[in-house]
Design a protein around this motif. Structure first.
Motif, mmCIF file in Angstrom:
data_model
loop_
_atom_site.group_PDB
_atom_site.id
_atom_site.type_symbol
_atom_site.label_atom_id
_atom_site.label_comp_id
_atom_site.label_asym_id
_atom_site.label_seq_id
_atom_site.Cartn_x
_atom_site.Cartn_y
_atom_site.Cartn_z
ATOM 1 N N SER A 232 0.901 -1.123 0.066
ATOM 2 C CA SER A 232 0.008 -0.056 -0.037
ATOM 3 C C SER A 232 0.952 1.229 0.120
ATOM 4 C CB SER A 232 -1.059 -0.003 1.460
ATOM 5 O OG SER A 232 -0.276 0.065 2.540
ATOM 6 N N THR A 233 0.423 2.199 -0.449
ATOM 7 C CA THR A 233 1.098 3.568 -0.747
ATOM 8 C C THR A 233 0.471 4.498 0.222
ATOM 9 O OG1 THR A 233 -0.142 4.270 -2.435
ATOM 10 C CG2 THR A 233 1.843 3.139 -2.930
ATOM 11 N N GLY A 234 1.072 5.781 0.169
ATOM 12 C CA GLY A 234 0.712 6.782 1.274
ATOM 13 C C GLY A 234 -0.852 7.264 1.013
ATOM 14 N N ALA A 235 -1.174 8.207 2.047
ATOM 15 C CA ALA A 235 -2.680 8.431 2.331
ATOM 16 C C ALA A 235 -2.962 9.534 1.182
ATOM 17 C CB ALA A 235 -2.822 9.061 3.576
ATOM 18 N N ILE A 236 -4.185 9.455 0.816
ATOM 19 C CA ILE A 236 -4.694 10.295 -0.260
ATOM 20 C C ILE A 236 -4.681 11.667 0.103
ATOM 21 C CG2 ILE A 236 -6.876 11.126 -1.599
ATOM 22 C CD1 ILE A 236 -7.470 8.076 -1.618
ATOM 23 N N ASP A 237 -4.333 12.631 -0.479
ATOM 24 C CA ASP A 237 -4.238 13.861 -0.300
ATOM 25 C C ASP A 237 -5.524 14.633 -0.669
ATOM 26 O OD1 ASP A 237 -3.442 16.795 0.402
ATOM 27 O OD2 ASP A 237 -1.967 16.903 -1.117
ATOM 28 N N ARG A 238 -6.341 14.852 0.681
ATOM 29 C CA ARG A 238 -7.554 15.340 0.501
ATOM 30 C C ARG A 238 -7.483 16.889 0.015
ATOM 31 N NH1 ARG A 238 -10.824 11.162 0.130
ATOM 32 N NH2 ARG A 238 -10.292 9.511 1.672
ATOM 33 N N TYR A 275 -20.013 12.888 -8.460
ATOM 34 C CA TYR A 275 -18.886 12.780 -7.524
ATOM 35 C C TYR A 275 -17.729 12.108 -7.994
ATOM 36 C CZ TYR A 275 -22.291 14.496 -4.139
ATOM 37 O OH TYR A 275 -23.185 15.384 -3.263
ATOM 38 N N TYR A 276 -16.579 12.676 -7.714
ATOM 39 C CA TYR A 276 -15.429 11.909 -8.443
ATOM 40 C C TYR A 276 -14.277 11.352 -7.058
ATOM 41 C CZ TYR A 276 -16.727 14.540 -12.465
ATOM 42 O OH TYR A 276 -17.725 14.947 -13.442
ATOM 43 N N ARG A 277 -13.546 10.239 -7.676
ATOM 44 C CA ARG A 277 -12.767 9.639 -6.530
ATOM 45 C C ARG A 277 -11.390 10.750 -6.399
ATOM 46 N NH1 ARG A 277 -13.759 5.516 -10.435
ATOM 47 N NH2 ARG A 277 -15.221 3.878 -9.394
ATOM 48 N N GLN A 278 -11.085 10.676 -5.387
ATOM 49 C CA GLN A 278 -9.885 11.366 -4.933
ATOM 50 C C GLN A 278 -8.843 10.430 -4.969
ATOM 51 O OE1 GLN A 278 -11.410 13.328 -1.492
ATOM 52 N NE2 GLN A 278 -10.422 15.412 -2.505
ATOM 53 N N THR A 279 -7.731 10.678 -5.859
ATOM 54 C CA THR A 279 -6.619 9.664 -5.937
ATOM 55 C C THR A 279 -5.373 10.338 -5.732
ATOM 56 O OG1 THR A 279 -6.801 10.242 -8.308
ATOM 57 C CG2 THR A 279 -7.892 8.095 -7.403
ATOM 58 N N ALA A 280 -5.169 11.716 -5.623
ATOM 59 C CA ALA A 280 -3.922 12.488 -5.735
ATOM 60 C C ALA A 280 -3.294 12.135 -4.369
ATOM 61 C CB ALA A 280 -4.063 13.923 -5.708
ATOM 62 N N LYS A 281 -1.982 11.923 -4.293
ATOM 63 C CA LYS A 281 -1.363 11.727 -3.278
ATOM 64 C C LYS A 281 0.087 12.829 -3.152
ATOM 65 C CE LYS A 281 -1.968 6.738 -2.683
ATOM 66 N NZ LYS A 281 -2.715 6.452 -3.861
ATOM 67 N N ARG A 282 0.255 13.219 -2.128
ATOM 68 C CA ARG A 282 1.330 14.163 -2.117
ATOM 69 C C ARG A 282 2.863 13.372 -2.264
ATOM 70 N NH1 ARG A 282 0.582 18.489 1.174
ATOM 71 N NH2 ARG A 282 -0.774 17.211 2.353
ATOM 72 N N VAL A 283 3.273 14.176 -3.283
ATOM 73 C CA VAL A 283 4.723 13.587 -3.746
ATOM 74 C C VAL A 283 5.584 14.711 -3.774
ATOM 75 C CG1 VAL A 283 5.805 12.556 -5.742
ATOM 76 C CG2 VAL A 283 3.415 12.147 -5.540
ATOM 77 N N THR A 440 6.100 -1.535 3.424
ATOM 78 C CA THR A 440 4.801 -0.839 3.659
ATOM 79 C C THR A 440 5.122 0.609 4.470
ATOM 80 O OG1 THR A 440 3.314 -2.786 3.475
ATOM 81 C CG2 THR A 440 2.447 -1.020 4.444
ATOM 82 N N GLU A 441 5.888 0.509 5.362
ATOM 83 C CA GLU A 441 6.316 1.720 6.259
ATOM 84 C C GLU A 441 6.890 2.792 5.269
ATOM 85 O OE1 GLU A 441 5.460 2.591 9.453
ATOM 86 O OE2 GLU A 441 4.273 1.139 9.527
ATOM 87 N N LEU A 442 7.861 2.246 4.535
ATOM 88 C CA LEU A 442 8.706 3.118 3.615
ATOM 89 C C LEU A 442 7.523 3.768 2.605
ATOM 90 C CD1 LEU A 442 11.979 1.297 3.175
ATOM 91 C CD2 LEU A 442 11.536 3.252 4.480
ATOM 92 N N LYS A 443 6.769 2.841 1.772
ATOM 93 C CA LYS A 443 6.091 3.514 0.840
ATOM 94 C C LYS A 443 5.231 4.407 1.491
ATOM 95 C CE LYS A 443 4.814 1.578 -2.942
ATOM 96 N NZ LYS A 443 4.122 0.836 -3.965
ATOM 97 N N ASN A 444 4.516 4.059 2.639
ATOM 98 C CA ASN A 444 3.668 5.100 3.164
ATOM 99 C C ASN A 444 4.229 6.417 3.499
ATOM 100 O OD1 ASN A 444 1.232 3.585 3.456
ATOM 101 N ND2 ASN A 444 1.828 2.781 5.402
ATOM 102 N N PHE A 445 5.712 6.641 3.718
ATOM 103 C CA PHE A 445 6.352 8.000 3.842
ATOM 104 C C PHE A 445 6.659 8.497 2.757
ATOM 105 C CE2 PHE A 445 10.330 10.252 4.653
ATOM 106 C CZ PHE A 445 9.699 11.244 5.635
#
Length: 447
Positions: A232-238, A275-283, A440-445
């Motif tokens: 899994s990757t990082g949290a979605i950027d709302r 309504y649209y899916r939010q998929t952007a992640k902070r990069v 997983t920890e590294l990908k989340n960060f």
């Protein structure tokens, strides 16, 4: 006690007798031969010199019976006796390793038998020993538990047996012979021995050693790349609005939100809003600093982490640095993209002095909030207080600190209990040694 129970006990008593005393016990041998013959099984099951591969080649119908043998329960008395006969074969071949020198052929045969044992536990061949495609599944939760216990608990046992066989080989002579070298199957125990002895090899022996290391690195790298891709990757950027394109419509949410607009007369749903899916992640550019204890007890961590660092180094906007240490520290960052070259530059063994690694790691933390330091060690340090103070300072700076006890396929780790408790108290608990957890920890960060 039933007749079936008596027969099963005879097989297991015979197994124990052979493991603890190589001399045959005539009564047990005769009784076991009679039982195996009555079950319609070949007598070769009782001969430890015959590999499981050979048995299955001669009697192909037995192959499927070994798969999952120890991870499932076969009902019926006759089934239990048959399972005991097959299980005894696996256990005898696995644990009866004899004494004296070991040939390349003998090691290869044991590795194959260990593969059958792993299959009997519901695992892939090589899984508990951190090799090949089996290692991919070893990092997943709970693969194959059965009557023999948790497979993860058996991983260090198999590693110790294999290491003993490797130590009993005349490895330099084997490597100097191309025919014998081709019989070797790379494993963590063999790679450790090669890394320790590489400075004493030259010519054909050195070339064969490098080929084995390269082969092992490629096998593990293939597995780890798959795990990195699947993690899994990082949290979605709302804070980033969703892309308002057709392929991004959240159909379920759109229908749910517009249900009040349902018209029974028209039998239609009138949609006021999509309504649209939010998929952007902070990069953002991130720096990953991996510090690995390369003392003798951490060889699996050294191998896995050099490969893992090279994979993350290939990701966009990730700046990876690699440091290895024992009583001296070595900055391996220039070779981080090539784990094979990194391993050739390591010097396994010696003591553990993390202060020298801290001296190399600190200058690499230019932007603490955007830096993660992964520190992999058993934390049995010569200067325990100084190392803890250094790690605590890194944590207080805002840097993400991830202490890891080991990085192995089975997750087996031995960590200094005092250090473990102090790291937990400061809010940076030692991560489980499973490589998938670290990924997983590294990908989340980083993403």
């Amino acid at each position: 006690m039933t007749a079936a129970e008596n027969r099963r006990q005879v097989l297991y008593w015979r197994l124990l007798a052979r493991l603890f005393d190589p001399q045959e016990q005539a009564a047990l041998e005769a009784a076991s031969v009679a039982i195996v013959d009555d079950l319609g099984l070949p007598a070769a099951l009782l001969d430890p010199s015959v590999s499981v591969d050979t048995v299955v080649q001669r009697f192909p119908q037995l192959g499927p019976e070994f798969d999952g043998l120890m991870s499932t329960v076969d009902e019926g008395r006759d089934g239990e006796v048959r399972r005991a006969a097959l299980a005894s074969k696996l256990l005898l071949n696995l644990f009866d390793t004899g004494s004296g020198s070991v040939t390349a052929e003998r090691l290869s045969r044991w590795q194959a038998d260990a593969g059958w044992f792993e299959r009997a536990l519901g695992c892939e061949p090589g899984q508990l020993r951190g090799r090949g495609t089996g290692a991919a599944r070893a990092g997943t939760a709970g693969a194959g538990t059965g009557a023999t216990g948790t497979p993860g608990n058996l991983a260090p046992v198999l590693a110790d047996i294999e290491a003993d066989l490797v130590n009993r080989m005349h490895l330099r002579e084997v490597l100097a012979d191309n025919r014998l070298a081709r019989q070797l199957t790379p494993s963590m125990s063999l790679i450790e021995q090669l890394l320790r002895d590489k400075d004493n090899l030259d010519g054909v022996a050195l070339a064969n050693a490098k080929a084995l290391i390269r082969r092992f690195v490629d096998e593990v790298a293939e597995v780890l790349r798959t795990q990195v891709a699947q993690a899994s990757t990082g949290a979605i950027d709302r804070s980033v609005p969703p892309k308002r394109v057709f392929r991004n419509i959240d159909l379920d949410r759109t229908i749910w939100k517009n249900l009040p607009n349902w018209s029974p007369e028209d039998e239609r749903l009138y949609v006021d809003r999509l309504y649209y899916r939010q998929t952007a992640k902070r990069v953002t550019p991130a720096r990953l600093v991996v510090v690995v204890d390369q003392s003798g007890s951490m060889v699996d961590a050294m191998v896995n982490c050099t490969i893992l660092a090279s994979i993350f180094a290939g990701l966009p906007k990730v700046d990876v640095h690699l440091i290895a240490y024992d009583t001296r520290a070595l900055d391996l960052t220039p070779w981080v993209h090539d784990p094979f070259e990194v391993l050739l530059r390591t010097r396994l063994g010696g003591g553990t002095d993390g202060t020298v690694a801290l001296d190399l790691a600190r200058p690499k933390i230019a932007d603490p909030r955007n830096t993660v330091v992964v520190w992999i060690s058993d934390f049995y340090e010569w200067h325990e207080q100084a190392v803890f103070d250094g790690l605590a300072a890194i944590h207080r700076s805002g840097t993400r600190l991830i202490p890891v006890g080991s990085v192995s396929s089975g997750g087996h780790q031995s960590v200094n209990p005092r250090f473990r408790q102090r790291l937990k108290d400061q809010g940076t608990p030692v991560l489980s040694g499973r490589v998938t957890t670290l990924i997983t920890e590294l990908k989340n960060f980083l993403t």
